[in-house]
Design a protein around this motif. Structure first.
Motif, PDB file in Angstrom:
ATOM      1  N   GLN A  24     -79.873   0.656 -26.124  1.00 12.21           N
ATOM      2  CA  GLN A  24     -80.430  -0.177 -27.192  1.00 12.21           C
ATOM      3  C   GLN A  24     -79.724  -1.528 -27.278  1.00 12.21           C
ATOM      4  O   GLN A  24     -80.372  -2.563 -27.462  1.00 12.21           O
ATOM      5  CB  GLN A  24     -80.334   0.550 -28.532  1.00 12.21           C
ATOM      6  CG  GLN A  24     -81.257   1.733 -28.643  1.00 12.21           C
ATOM      7  CD  GLN A  24     -80.943   2.604 -29.855  1.00 12.21           C
ATOM      8  OE1 GLN A  24     -80.254   2.179 -30.772  1.00 12.21           O
ATOM      9  NE2 GLN A  24     -81.445   3.827 -29.846  1.00 12.21           N
ATOM     10  N   ILE A  25     -78.406  -1.529 -27.136  1.00 16.39           N
ATOM     11  CA  ILE A  25     -77.650  -2.786 -27.213  1.00 16.39           C
ATOM     12  C   ILE A  25     -77.988  -3.686 -26.039  1.00 16.39           C
ATOM     13  O   ILE A  25     -78.200  -4.893 -26.209  1.00 16.39           O
ATOM     14  CB  ILE A  25     -76.136  -2.502 -27.313  1.00 16.39           C
ATOM     15  CG1 ILE A  25     -75.817  -1.918 -28.697  1.00 16.39           C
ATOM     16  CG2 ILE A  25     -75.319  -3.764 -27.043  1.00 16.39           C
ATOM     17  CD1 ILE A  25     -74.419  -1.351 -28.827  1.00 16.39           C
ATOM     18  N   ALA A  26     -78.076  -3.138 -24.833  1.00 20.74           N
ATOM     19  CA  ALA A  26     -78.421  -3.951 -23.663  1.00 20.74           C
ATOM     20  C   ALA A  26     -79.826  -4.535 -23.806  1.00 20.74           C
ATOM     21  O   ALA A  26     -80.054  -5.713 -23.490  1.00 20.74           O
ATOM     22  CB  ALA A  26     -78.308  -3.124 -22.383  1.00 20.74           C
ATOM     23  N   SER A  27     -80.762  -3.739 -24.290  1.00 19.84           N
ATOM     24  CA  SER A  27     -82.130  -4.225 -24.493  1.00 19.84           C
ATOM     25  C   SER A  27     -82.175  -5.284 -25.602  1.00 19.84           C
ATOM     26  O   SER A  27     -82.834  -6.319 -25.454  1.00 19.84           O
ATOM     27  CB  SER A  27     -83.049  -3.051 -24.836  1.00 19.84           C
ATOM     28  OG  SER A  27     -84.357  -3.503 -25.023  1.00 19.84           O
ATOM     29  N   PHE A  28     -81.484  -5.024 -26.705  1.00 18.29           N
ATOM     30  CA  PHE A  28     -81.424  -5.980 -27.802  1.00 18.29           C
ATOM     31  C   PHE A  28     -80.814  -7.299 -27.331  1.00 18.29           C
ATOM     32  O   PHE A  28     -81.303  -8.383 -27.671  1.00 18.29           O
ATOM     33  CB  PHE A  28     -80.598  -5.402 -28.958  1.00 18.29           C
ATOM     34  CG  PHE A  28     -80.338  -6.390 -30.045  1.00 18.29           C
ATOM     35  CD1 PHE A  28     -81.319  -6.684 -30.970  1.00 18.29           C
ATOM     36  CD2 PHE A  28     -79.120  -7.043 -30.126  1.00 18.29           C
ATOM     37  CE1 PHE A  28     -81.095  -7.618 -31.969  1.00 18.29           C
ATOM     38  CE2 PHE A  28     -78.882  -7.976 -31.118  1.00 18.29           C
ATOM     39  CZ  PHE A  28     -79.867  -8.268 -32.033  1.00 18.29           C
ATOM     40  N   TYR A  95     -74.273  -4.501 -34.743  1.00 15.80           N
ATOM     41  CA  TYR A  95     -73.743  -3.711 -35.857  1.00 15.80           C
ATOM     42  C   TYR A  95     -74.775  -2.674 -36.328  1.00 15.80           C
ATOM     43  O   TYR A  95     -74.443  -1.504 -36.525  1.00 15.80           O
ATOM     44  CB  TYR A  95     -73.327  -4.605 -37.031  1.00 15.80           C
ATOM     45  CG  TYR A  95     -72.656  -3.838 -38.133  1.00 15.80           C
ATOM     46  CD1 TYR A  95     -71.293  -3.565 -38.085  1.00 15.80           C
ATOM     47  CD2 TYR A  95     -73.391  -3.348 -39.208  1.00 15.80           C
ATOM     48  CE1 TYR A  95     -70.676  -2.826 -39.081  1.00 15.80           C
ATOM     49  CE2 TYR A  95     -72.781  -2.603 -40.211  1.00 15.80           C
ATOM     50  CZ  TYR A  95     -71.422  -2.349 -40.146  1.00 15.80           C
ATOM     51  OH  TYR A  95     -70.820  -1.618 -41.132  1.00 15.80           O
ATOM     52  N   ALA A  96     -76.018  -3.098 -36.485  1.00 19.04           N
ATOM     53  CA  ALA A  96     -77.063  -2.181 -36.949  1.00 19.04           C
ATOM     54  C   ALA A  96     -77.256  -1.017 -35.974  1.00 19.04           C
ATOM     55  O   ALA A  96     -77.390   0.139 -36.392  1.00 19.04           O
ATOM     56  CB  ALA A  96     -78.378  -2.932 -37.152  1.00 19.04           C
ATOM     57  N   ILE A  97     -77.249  -1.305 -34.679  1.00 20.10           N
ATOM     58  CA  ILE A  97     -77.417  -0.247 -33.678  1.00 20.10           C
ATOM     59  C   ILE A  97     -76.246   0.724 -33.734  1.00 20.10           C
ATOM     60  O   ILE A  97     -76.430   1.951 -33.722  1.00 20.10           O
ATOM     61  CB  ILE A  97     -77.577  -0.845 -32.263  1.00 20.10           C
ATOM     62  CG1 ILE A  97     -78.919  -1.580 -32.153  1.00 20.10           C
ATOM     63  CG2 ILE A  97     -77.465   0.242 -31.194  1.00 20.10           C
ATOM     64  CD1 ILE A  97     -79.038  -2.494 -30.945  1.00 20.10           C
ATOM     65  N   LEU A  98     -75.031   0.189 -33.810  1.00 22.98           N
ATOM     66  CA  LEU A  98     -73.857   1.064 -33.863  1.00 22.98           C
ATOM     67  C   LEU A  98     -73.829   1.887 -35.145  1.00 22.98           C
ATOM     68  O   LEU A  98     -73.513   3.080 -35.116  1.00 22.98           O
ATOM     69  CB  LEU A  98     -72.573   0.245 -33.727  1.00 22.98           C
ATOM     70  CG  LEU A  98     -72.339  -0.355 -32.346  1.00 22.98           C
ATOM     71  CD1 LEU A  98     -71.140  -1.287 -32.363  1.00 22.98           C
ATOM     72  CD2 LEU A  98     -72.154   0.743 -31.307  1.00 22.98           C
ATOM     73  N   GLU A  99     -74.169   1.271 -36.249  1.00 24.43           N
ATOM     74  CA  GLU A  99     -74.168   1.982 -37.532  1.00 24.43           C
ATOM     75  C   GLU A  99     -75.149   3.157 -37.507  1.00 24.43           C
ATOM     76  O   GLU A  99     -74.842   4.252 -37.973  1.00 24.43           O
ATOM     77  CB  GLU A  99     -74.501   1.011 -38.659  1.00 24.43           C
ATOM     78  CG  GLU A  99     -74.219   1.560 -40.037  1.00 24.43           C
ATOM     79  CD  GLU A  99     -74.376   0.504 -41.107  1.00 24.43           C
ATOM     80  OE1 GLU A  99     -73.494   0.447 -41.962  1.00 24.43           O
ATOM     81  OE2 GLU A  99     -75.372  -0.253 -41.085  1.00 24.43           O
TER      82      GLU A  99
END
Length: 149
Positions: A24-28, A95-99
Motif C-alpha cells: 500500500q505504501i509503495a502504491s501510495f 501515517y494513515a496506512i501504518l495506523e
C-alpha cells in the motif's frame, strides 16, 4: 522513485499486515509522485520494513512506553520530484496506512518520525548507471516532470 524504509519494533505487525502495508505504501508513493499505473513505471517505487528488537529502541531516554508504538520512516526521492505539498501528502498517507495496519484493539498510539532525503541530481545509481532527474522522469513517467524529457 521513492525508496521508503519503515523501522518498527519486531512483532508489532503480523507478516500479512506488514506485507499489505508495504504494498500500500509503495502504491501510495507512486500515486503521490504522479507515476502512471503501468507496472513497468511503478516498479521504481519501493517500500521495505525493518523490524528492530524492542530493546534496541529508546524513547525519551527510556525503554518504549507501553502506551506507544514508535516508528521511524525514511523517504528517499530524487531531488526535484516532490515539493512541500507532496511531502505533506506523503506524511499523511504513510501515517494513515501504518495506523490502519496496527493490531486491532491494541490501544497503543503510533508515534511516527519521518525524514525526507532528497538525493541531489546525478547522485542516484540505478543498476550500473547514474541517473539524472530527466532520466527518472523518462523511466518513472512522472506526469509533472515530462517537460524535462
Amino acid at each position: 522513485m521513492p525508496n521508503i524504509v519503515i523501522q518498527i519494533p519486531r512483532g508489532v505487525l503480523t507478516d500479512d499486515a506488514r506485507t499489505a502495508a508495504a504494498h500500500q505504501i509503495a502504491s501510495f508513493a507512486a500515486d503521490t509522485e504522479q507515476m502512471p499505473a503501468q507496472t513497468s513505471k511503478r516498479m521504481l517505487s519501493w517500500a521495505v520494513f525493518q523490524e528492530m528488537e524492542a530493546a534496541s529502541w529508546s524513547v525519551g531516554g527510556s525503554a518504549i512506553p507501553d502506551s506507544v508504538i514508535p516508528c521511524m520512516v525514511e523517504i528517499k526521492v530524487p531531488e526535484g520530484v516532490v515539493d512541500s505539498a507532496m511531502r505533506a501528502v506523503f506524511l499523511e498517507g504513510v501515517y494513515a496506512i501504518l495506523e490502519k495496519s496496527m493490531p486491532v484493539g491494541d490501544g497503543r498510539r503510533l508515534l511516527m518520525s519521518t525524514v525526507f532525503f532528497e538525493v541531489p541530481d546525478g547522485c542516484w545509481g540505478a543498476n550500473s548507471a547514474i541517473w539524472t532527474l530527466a532520466e527518472f522522469a523518462r523511466v518513472a513517467g512522472y506526469r509533472h516532470l515530462q517537460h524535462l524529457i
